[in-house]
Design a protein around this motif. Structure first.
Motif, PDB file in Angstrom:
ATOM      1  N   UNK A   1      36.604  52.163  98.118  1.00 53.20           N
ATOM      2  CA  UNK A   1      37.388  52.477  99.308  1.00 53.20           C
ATOM      3  C   UNK A   1      38.080  51.211  99.752  1.00 53.20           C
ATOM      4  N   UNK A   2      39.338  51.342 100.140  1.00 54.15           N
ATOM      5  CA  UNK A   2      40.273  50.223 100.152  1.00 54.15           C
ATOM      6  C   UNK A   2      39.795  48.992 100.885  1.00 54.15           C
ATOM      7  N   UNK A   3      39.271  49.176 102.045  1.00 52.86           N
ATOM      8  CA  UNK A   3      38.823  47.979 102.746  1.00 52.86           C
ATOM      9  C   UNK A   3      37.572  48.321 103.524  1.00 52.86           C
ATOM     10  N   UNK A   4      36.830  47.318 103.834  1.00 51.61           N
ATOM     11  CA  UNK A   4      35.602  47.585 104.589  1.00 51.61           C
ATOM     12  C   UNK A   4      35.910  47.943 106.023  1.00 51.61           C
ATOM     13  N   UNK A   5      37.000  47.362 106.561  1.00 50.94           N
ATOM     14  CA  UNK A   5      37.318  47.606 107.962  1.00 50.94           C
ATOM     15  C   UNK A   5      38.818  47.748 108.132  1.00 50.94           C
ATOM     16  N   UNK A   6      39.193  48.654 109.017  1.00 50.86           N
ATOM     17  CA  UNK A   6      40.593  48.896 109.318  1.00 50.86           C
ATOM     18  C   UNK A   6      40.736  49.002 110.832  1.00 50.86           C
ATOM     19  N   UNK A   7      41.568  48.135 111.405  1.00 48.86           N
ATOM     20  CA  UNK A   7      41.789  48.172 112.857  1.00 48.86           C
ATOM     21  C   UNK A   7      43.195  48.668 113.118  1.00 48.86           C
ATOM     22  N   UNK A   8      43.333  49.691 113.961  1.00 47.88           N
ATOM     23  CA  UNK A   8      44.670  50.155 114.309  1.00 47.88           C
ATOM     24  C   UNK A   8      44.726  50.470 115.795  1.00 47.88           C
ATOM     25  N   UNK A   9      45.948  50.592 116.258  1.00 46.55           N
ATOM     26  CA  UNK A   9      46.163  50.871 117.677  1.00 46.55           C
ATOM     27  C   UNK A   9      46.184  52.388 117.909  1.00 46.55           C
ATOM     28  N   UNK A  10      45.692  52.765 119.039  1.00 46.22           N
ATOM     29  CA  UNK A  10      45.696  54.179 119.423  1.00 46.22           C
ATOM     30  C   UNK A  10      47.097  54.770 119.270  1.00 46.22           C
ATOM     31  N   UNK A  11      47.146  55.989 118.730  1.00 48.58           N
ATOM     32  CA  UNK A  11      48.428  56.664 118.568  1.00 48.58           C
ATOM     33  C   UNK A  11      49.047  56.489 117.198  1.00 48.58           C
ATOM     34  N   UNK A  12      48.613  55.457 116.473  1.00 51.27           N
ATOM     35  CA  UNK A  12      49.150  55.218 115.128  1.00 51.27           C
ATOM     36  C   UNK A  12      48.418  56.095 114.112  1.00 51.27           C
ATOM     37  N   UNK A  13      48.958  56.109 112.893  1.00 54.13           N
ATOM     38  CA  UNK A  13      48.313  56.849 111.800  1.00 54.13           C
ATOM     39  C   UNK A  13      47.447  55.902 110.981  1.00 54.13           C
ATOM     40  N   UNK A  14      46.201  56.297 110.799  1.00 51.85           N
ATOM     41  CA  UNK A  14      45.289  55.529 109.951  1.00 51.85           C
ATOM     42  C   UNK A  14      45.334  56.123 108.550  1.00 51.85           C
TER      43      UNK A  14
ATOM     44  N   UNK B   1      25.763  66.071  91.243  1.00 54.36           N
ATOM     45  CA  UNK B   1      25.560  65.000  92.211  1.00 54.36           C
ATOM     46  C   UNK B   1      26.786  64.797  93.080  1.00 54.36           C
ATOM     47  N   UNK B   2      26.578  64.323  94.277  1.00 57.42           N
ATOM     48  CA  UNK B   2      27.662  63.895  95.156  1.00 57.42           C
ATOM     49  C   UNK B   2      27.374  62.454  95.524  1.00 57.42           C
ATOM     50  N   UNK B   3      28.146  61.541  94.971  1.00 56.36           N
ATOM     51  CA  UNK B   3      27.964  60.129  95.261  1.00 56.36           C
ATOM     52  C   UNK B   3      29.055  59.661  96.204  1.00 56.36           C
ATOM     53  N   UNK B   4      28.711  58.686  97.003  1.00 53.43           N
ATOM     54  CA  UNK B   4      29.585  58.241  98.071  1.00 53.43           C
ATOM     55  C   UNK B   4      30.099  56.830  97.829  1.00 53.43           C
ATOM     56  N   UNK B   5      31.313  56.592  98.308  1.00 50.87           N
ATOM     57  CA  UNK B   5      31.809  55.234  98.379  1.00 50.87           C
ATOM     58  C   UNK B   5      31.113  54.510  99.512  1.00 50.87           C
ATOM     59  N   UNK B   6      31.368  53.216  99.589  1.00 55.63           N
ATOM     60  CA  UNK B   6      30.740  52.390 100.611  1.00 55.63           C
ATOM     61  C   UNK B   6      31.288  52.695 102.000  1.00 55.63           C
ATOM     62  N   UNK B   7      32.468  53.272 102.048  1.00 54.19           N
ATOM     63  CA  UNK B   7      33.029  53.646 103.327  1.00 54.19           C
ATOM     64  C   UNK B   7      34.024  52.627 103.857  1.00 54.19           C
ATOM     65  N   UNK B   8      34.905  53.088 104.716  1.00 57.04           N
ATOM     66  CA  UNK B   8      35.823  52.219 105.448  1.00 57.04           C
ATOM     67  C   UNK B   8      35.517  52.382 106.924  1.00 57.04           C
ATOM     68  N   UNK B   9      35.282  51.260 107.585  1.00 53.48           N
ATOM     69  CA  UNK B   9      35.000  51.294 109.023  1.00 53.48           C
ATOM     70  C   UNK B   9      36.319  51.251 109.784  1.00 53.48           C
ATOM     71  N   UNK B  10      36.620  52.285 110.507  1.00 55.79           N
ATOM     72  CA  UNK B  10      37.869  52.378 111.260  1.00 55.79           C
ATOM     73  C   UNK B  10      37.606  52.085 112.728  1.00 55.79           C
ATOM     74  N   UNK B  11      38.410  51.200 113.287  1.00 56.10           N
ATOM     75  CA  UNK B  11      38.332  50.896 114.714  1.00 56.10           C
ATOM     76  C   UNK B  11      39.685  51.173 115.329  1.00 56.10           C
ATOM     77  N   UNK B  12      39.737  52.087 116.259  1.00 49.03           N
ATOM     78  CA  UNK B  12      40.970  52.421 116.959  1.00 49.03           C
ATOM     79  C   UNK B  12      40.888  51.846 118.366  1.00 49.03           C
ATOM     80  N   UNK B  13      41.813  50.959 118.673  1.00 52.29           N
ATOM     81  CA  UNK B  13      41.768  50.295 119.973  1.00 52.29           C
ATOM     82  C   UNK B  13      42.822  50.878 120.906  1.00 52.29           C
ATOM     83  N   UNK B  14      42.495  50.972 122.195  1.00 52.10           N
ATOM     84  CA  UNK B  14      43.444  51.564 123.166  1.00 52.10           C
ATOM     85  C   UNK B  14      44.678  50.694 123.329  1.00 52.10           C
TER      86      UNK B  14
END
Lengths: 110, 116
Positions: A6-19, A97-110
């Motif tokens: 999964x592309x990045x461990x963390x993704x920060x975006x502003x409220x209203x934008x497309x993640x 089986x269903x195996x999972x990626x490590x995940x991307x942590x999304x943070x949406x800030x106001x």
């Protein structure tokens, strides 16, 4: 060996934008791919499933695409809200089986 | 009503002890799973049971033994606990398994196991 990236461990975006979150897989030929949301201290919650013969799937503000040639799925959240902040997990199936990626942590800030 | 419930939510125990984690689902699903989520957050399947029959047994030490008394329950027993067993263990269920027609999985809230 099979890999899910999964592309990045963390993704920060502003409220209203497309993640946009990316999931790439290798050595899989999944019949379908799922996306889950996980909040801290909780179990994953199913969001969307897309099958190999589907290019795109939508559910409210969520959209998933599936490119079996590129071996990639994109997960979009439009008009993002702070309540969308969570970790998003990609899961291509592999037989039983269903195996999972490590995940991307999304943070949406106001 | 909780769909997939696990007990206990937290478990702190000493090395060498034997412990069990219980899981129950009230969704009427025929397939249940145990997953392990380690400190790096990877969620990895351990076992899968379909109609009380073991389907998947990933490379897991044989100190881990699942027991399915009926379709609605899948318990995990761990013998001789080691420090490396510390993780969050999730139970999940689905209908028809992941090769079936309804593969969406429902997860419990997890059991955080800490071995000291």
């Amino acid at each position: 060996s099979q890999k899910i990236e999964q592309n990045s461990e963390a993704l920060n975006i502003q409220e209203g934008k497309t993640a946009t979150l990316t999931c790439n897989y290798t050595n899989y030929s999944p019949a379908y791919l799922q996306w889950y949301r996980q909040d801290p201290g909780r179990g994953p919650v199913f969001l969307l499933l897309i099958r190999e013969n589907e290019k795109e799937k939508r559910k409210e503000r969520l959209k998933v695409t599936f490119d079996t040639t590129l071996k990639q799925s994109l997960f979009h959240i439009t008009a993002s809200q702070p309540a969308d902040s969570a970790t998003y997990l990609c899961a291509p199936n592999s037989g039983y089986a269903l195996n999972f990626g490590k995940g991307t942590s999304l943070l949406v800030t106001p | 009503d909780t769909a997939v419930s696990q007990t206990p939510k937290y478990l702190v125990t000493q090395m060498g002890n034997d412990k069990s984690i219980k899981c129950e689902q009230n969704l009427g699903h025929d397939t249940m799973y145990w997953y392990k989520q380690d400190s790096k957050k990877f969620l990895k399947i351990m076992f899968s049971y379909n109609n009380k029959e073991l389907i998947i047994n990933e490379t897991v030490p044989n100190r881990f033994s699942p027991k399915s008394p009926d379709k609605a329950h899948l318990n995990l027993h761990i013998n001789s606990l080691e420090l490396g067993d510390s993780a969050v263990y999730f139970c999940a269920s689905s209908q028809g398994g992941f090769s079936g027609g309804f593969p969406e999985a429902f997860f419990g809230q997890g059991t955080r196991l800490t071995v000291v």
